[in-house]
Write a protein that holds these residues in place. Structure first.
Motif, short mmCIF file in Angstrom:
data_model
loop_
_atom_site.label_atom_id
_atom_site.label_comp_id
_atom_site.label_asym_id
_atom_site.label_seq_id
_atom_site.Cartn_x
_atom_site.Cartn_y
_atom_site.Cartn_z
N ARG A 44 -5.09 18.49 16.60
CA ARG A 44 -4.06 17.99 17.52
C ARG A 44 -4.12 18.73 18.84
NH1 ARG A 44 -0.77 18.65 13.02
NH2 ARG A 44 0.38 20.28 14.09
N ARG A 45 -4.33 20.03 18.77
CA ARG A 45 -4.38 20.85 19.99
C ARG A 45 -5.55 20.44 20.87
NH1 ARG A 45 -5.75 26.81 21.00
NH2 ARG A 45 -4.53 27.21 22.88
N ARG A 46 -6.68 20.15 20.25
CA ARG A 46 -7.87 19.74 21.01
C ARG A 46 -7.71 18.33 21.57
NH1 ARG A 46 -12.40 20.28 23.34
NH2 ARG A 46 -14.21 19.06 22.85
N GLY A 47 -7.20 17.42 20.76
CA GLY A 47 -6.95 16.05 21.22
C GLY A 47 -8.14 15.46 21.93
N LEU A 48 -7.90 14.97 23.14
CA LEU A 48 -8.96 14.34 23.94
C LEU A 48 -9.49 15.26 25.03
CD1 LEU A 48 -7.39 10.77 24.33
CD2 LEU A 48 -9.17 11.51 22.74
N LEU A 49 -9.16 16.53 24.97
CA LEU A 49 -9.62 17.47 26.00
C LEU A 49 -11.14 17.49 26.06
CD1 LEU A 49 -7.21 20.47 25.42
CD2 LEU A 49 -7.18 18.84 27.30
N GLY A 50 -11.65 17.48 27.27
CA GLY A 50 -13.08 17.57 27.50
C GLY A 50 -13.85 16.28 27.35
N ARG A 51 -13.19 15.20 27.04
CA ARG A 51 -13.89 13.91 26.85
C ARG A 51 -13.86 13.09 28.15
NH1 ARG A 51 -12.19 11.76 20.86
NH2 ARG A 51 -11.97 13.80 19.90
N ASP A 52 -14.91 12.32 28.32
CA ASP A 52 -15.00 11.42 29.47
C ASP A 52 -14.64 9.99 29.10
OD1 ASP A 52 -15.86 13.39 31.31
OD2 ASP A 52 -17.89 13.27 30.50
N SER A 53 -14.53 9.71 27.81
CA SER A 53 -14.18 8.38 27.35
C SER A 53 -13.64 8.48 25.92
CB SER A 53 -15.38 7.44 27.38
OG SER A 53 -16.36 7.86 26.46
N VAL A 54 -13.05 7.39 25.46
CA VAL A 54 -12.49 7.32 24.11
C VAL A 54 -12.94 6.00 23.49
CG1 VAL A 54 -10.39 7.35 22.73
CG2 VAL A 54 -10.42 8.51 24.93
N GLU A 55 -13.48 6.07 22.29
CA GLU A 55 -13.81 4.85 21.57
C GLU A 55 -12.63 4.55 20.65
OE1 GLU A 55 -16.93 3.02 18.32
OE2 GLU A 55 -17.31 5.01 19.13
N GLY A 56 -11.92 3.47 20.94
CA GLY A 56 -10.75 3.14 20.13
C GLY A 56 -9.57 4.01 20.53
N ALA A 57 -9.03 4.74 19.53
CA ALA A 57 -7.82 5.52 19.77
C ALA A 57 -7.83 6.80 18.96
CB ALA A 57 -6.59 4.69 19.40
N LEU A 58 -6.95 7.71 19.34
CA LEU A 58 -6.73 8.97 18.62
C LEU A 58 -5.29 8.98 18.17
CD1 LEU A 58 -7.59 11.94 17.87
CD2 LEU A 58 -6.69 12.58 20.09
N LEU A 59 -5.06 9.26 16.88
CA LEU A 59 -3.71 9.38 16.33
C LEU A 59 -3.41 10.84 16.10
CD1 LEU A 59 -1.17 8.00 15.01
CD2 LEU A 59 -2.37 8.27 12.85
N LEU A 60 -2.34 11.33 16.71
CA LEU A 60 -1.86 12.69 16.49
C LEU A 60 -0.73 12.63 15.48
CD1 LEU A 60 -1.65 13.78 20.24
CD2 LEU A 60 -3.53 14.18 18.66
N SER A 61 -0.87 13.39 14.39
CA SER A 61 0.11 13.33 13.30
C SER A 61 0.34 14.71 12.71
CB SER A 61 -0.41 12.40 12.21
OG SER A 61 0.41 12.48 11.06
N PRO A 62 1.57 15.21 12.76
CA PRO A 62 2.74 14.69 13.45
C PRO A 62 2.71 15.10 14.92
CG PRO A 62 3.33 16.69 12.27
CD PRO A 62 1.86 16.41 11.98
N ALA A 63 3.41 14.36 15.74
CA ALA A 63 3.53 14.69 17.17
C ALA A 63 4.65 13.85 17.77
CB ALA A 63 2.23 14.41 17.90
N ASN A 64 5.32 14.43 18.77
CA ASN A 64 6.33 13.66 19.49
C ASN A 64 6.22 13.85 21.01
OD1 ASN A 64 7.43 16.18 19.91
ND2 ASN A 64 9.42 15.68 19.06
N SER A 65 5.17 14.57 21.45
CA SER A 65 4.92 14.71 22.87
C SER A 65 3.46 15.08 23.07
CB SER A 65 5.82 15.78 23.49
OG SER A 65 5.48 17.05 23.00
#
Length: 132
Positions: free
Chosen positions: A38-59
């Motif tokens: 969750r902490r890493r998430g999408l950091l450092g990426r130039d694109s996303v294929e589809g989606a990323l689900l963060l679980s649990p998360a509210n922000s």
């Protein structure tokens, strides 16, 4: 009624609001359930294929990100309670009812027809043949 997922891959299903017969849009999904993922998430990426689900998360935040993203806040039933587009370097406000957050490239969610009130489905891949 909380869902438990592990880090991994799966499928995101966004229902087609215009057709009761169609399953809707199916997209590749990355699941980030551990603190580290969750902490890493999408950091450092130039694109996303589809989606990323963060679980649990509210922000979420986009500090250190390279691309703008769409963010959908989901309640415990996977119903969308808010959708925002965030530019890099922003800090999002917590959503009290949100239990999960979906992230995708900016503009993707509108293309999928994902809006407030929609209920998505998540199908996680089972690794090693053991249910979880």
């Amino acid at each position: 009624m909380g869902r438990q997922w592990n880090d991994g891959r799966g499928k995101l299903i966004v229902p087609d609001a215009s057709s009761a017969r169609s399953r809707g849009v199916e997209l590749p999904l990355e699941i980030a359930a551990s603190y580290r993922a969750r902490r890493r998430g999408l950091l450092g990426r130039d694109s996303v294929e589809g989606a990323l689900l963060l679980s649990p998360a509210n922000s979420v935040h986009t500090i250190g990100m390279r691309i703008p993203i769409d963010v959908a806040y989901l309640d415990r039933r996977l119903r969308v309670i808010a959708v925002r587009t965030m530019r890099p370097g922003r800090l999002g406000l917590p959503r009290p009812r949100a239990r999960y957050v979906l992230e995708a490239e900016a503009g993707a969610m509108a293309g999928w027809g994902l809006g407030v009130g929609a209920r998505v489905e998540v199908e996680a891949e089972v690794v090693g043949g053991v249910g979880g």
